[in-house]
Design a protein around this motif. Sequence first.
Motif: not given
Length: 234
Positions: A71-73, A75-76, A80, A103, A147
């Motif tokens: 999930s963090y990838k 989101a990146a 979102c 960011r 973000t």
Amino acid sequence: MILQVEDVHGYYGKSHILQGVSLQVDAGEVVTLLGRNGAGKTTTLKSIVGVVPPVQGRVLFEGQLISGLPSYKIAARGVCLVPEHRGIFKLLTVEENLTMAARKESAWGLEEIYAIFPRLKERRKNGGGQLSGGEQQMLAIARALMTHPRVLMLDEPVEGLAPVIVDEIVAQIRQIKATGMSIILVEQNLEVCTQLADRHYIVEQGRIVYHGSNAEFLADEGVKDRYLGVNLAA
Ligand code: ATP
């Protein structure tokens, strides 16, 4: 097309909750996911961001496979989710909540955020926990913007809020849409949905059972009765 969800199946343990969800979002579109309680709307959002990873099917963002990524990838990449329970830091100030989400590449800085959310500017030195429910929701959306999302997913953003605050948040979501943001909205308040959306999808027992433009949806009284249990004559 910015986001494609293709035949996604998802489970909680052995419970087969998503039974082949397919939907698409174009750039700059607001799309809703409607459906009764427990239909699988939140789970669909969670499957898109990889919190409930699809066991079958796939999710593409700008034509690239994102399902299967942590999930963090996801989101990146810019997908979102603003969850139903908001997830702001109550002990940090409004401004700390915002700056810690920032960011470098984001088009959204404090100035852009405060232009849309003047209440947050007024309250910038207050702790997150001192905000009203509506202000906390605004902060949760604002944090997500910091973000640098390309697809913003809002899970029940106006639930439990007073009508005057609901109107304010609807106007803010409109302003966010006007920047070209693609938005998926899960919301029980049909009036809010029809004020904001270009298209609607209805989920029932983990499947999409209807989709149509906002105009088609508004013209079809039967659809609300059939799938949402809303009797507009009442
Ligand atoms: P609501 O408006 O009630 O949130 P929803 O359409 O968003 O409805 P989901 O939250 O996606 O529904 O839930 C779909 C199904 O999955 C429901 O039957 C629910 O009970 C079940 N479910 C949700 N979360 C979990 C979980 N963490 N573990 C097990 N089952 C879950």
